[in-house]
Scaffold this motif. Structure first.
Motif, short mmCIF file in Angstrom:
data_model
loop_
_atom_site.label_atom_id
_atom_site.label_comp_id
_atom_site.label_asym_id
_atom_site.label_seq_id
_atom_site.Cartn_x
_atom_site.Cartn_y
_atom_site.Cartn_z
N UNK A 1 19.43 78.27 9.84
CA UNK A 1 20.37 78.63 8.79
C UNK A 1 21.80 78.27 9.23
N UNK A 2 22.58 77.79 8.28
CA UNK A 2 24.00 77.52 8.51
C UNK A 2 24.81 78.33 7.51
N UNK A 3 25.95 78.85 7.93
CA UNK A 3 26.78 79.64 7.03
C UNK A 3 27.43 78.77 5.96
N UNK A 4 27.59 77.49 6.23
CA UNK A 4 28.21 76.51 5.33
C UNK A 4 29.61 76.92 4.91
N UNK A 5 30.31 77.54 5.82
CA UNK A 5 31.74 77.82 5.63
C UNK A 5 32.37 77.71 7.00
N UNK B 1 26.53 67.05 5.04
CA UNK B 1 26.63 67.77 6.32
C UNK B 1 27.05 69.23 6.10
N UNK B 2 26.46 70.12 6.87
CA UNK B 2 26.77 71.55 6.76
C UNK B 2 27.79 71.96 7.80
N UNK B 3 28.50 73.05 7.52
CA UNK B 3 29.52 73.60 8.42
C UNK B 3 29.11 75.00 8.86
N UNK B 4 29.85 75.54 9.83
CA UNK B 4 29.64 76.90 10.31
C UNK B 4 30.96 77.52 10.70
N UNK B 5 30.96 78.86 10.85
CA UNK B 5 32.17 79.62 11.16
C UNK B 5 32.57 79.51 12.62
N UNK C 1 29.68 83.47 1.26
CA UNK C 1 28.69 82.51 0.82
C UNK C 1 27.37 82.83 1.49
N UNK C 2 26.31 82.54 0.81
CA UNK C 2 24.99 82.77 1.36
C UNK C 2 24.66 81.67 2.37
N UNK C 3 23.91 82.00 3.41
CA UNK C 3 23.51 80.98 4.37
C UNK C 3 22.64 79.91 3.69
N UNK C 4 22.72 78.70 4.21
CA UNK C 4 21.97 77.57 3.69
C UNK C 4 21.09 77.04 4.82
N UNK C 5 19.85 76.70 4.49
CA UNK C 5 18.95 76.13 5.51
C UNK C 5 19.47 74.76 5.91
N UNK C 6 19.60 74.55 7.21
CA UNK C 6 20.05 73.26 7.74
C UNK C 6 18.86 72.39 8.09
N UNK C 7 18.90 71.15 7.66
CA UNK C 7 17.82 70.19 7.89
C UNK C 7 18.30 69.08 8.81
#
Length: 88
Positions: free
Chosen positions: A53-57, A81-85, A33-39
């Motif tokens: 940036x968050x990996x969102x996985x 909410x975003x996640x990370x590895x 997955x492409x990284x997503x900007x975290x706000x």
């Protein structure tokens, strides 16, 4: 009779080869997955500031340097909410 057979068989064979080639190069099932900007929510879910940036996985929350949760910005709000590895 041979002409009718080739008129139907050759296009079908080309279609089958094309479909199997396309299926073998498909990205379905891959977990990239492409990284997503975290706000970060500043005042409420409608006032957000981009942080990192968050990996969102993965299974860990994507956190800002001050350990606040980071969110995805969509439809003028920061609610997802975003996640990370990795944990850190």
């Amino acid at each position: 009779m041979k002409t009718n057979f080739f008129n139907y068989a050759v296009p079908m064979a080309v279609a089958v080869i094309g479909l199997t080639s396309a299926a073998s190069t498909s990205t379905i099932g891959r977990s990239t997955t492409a990284p997503v900007m975290g706000y970060k929510q500043i005042e409420n879910e409608s006032v957000c500031q981009p942080i990192q940036q968050c990996s969102n996985s993965g299974n860990f929350d994507c956190l800002a340097p001050d350990n606040s949760q980071l969110y995805e910005y969509s439809n003028s709000t920061c609610l997802v909410p975003l996640k990370r590895d990795t944990e850190h």
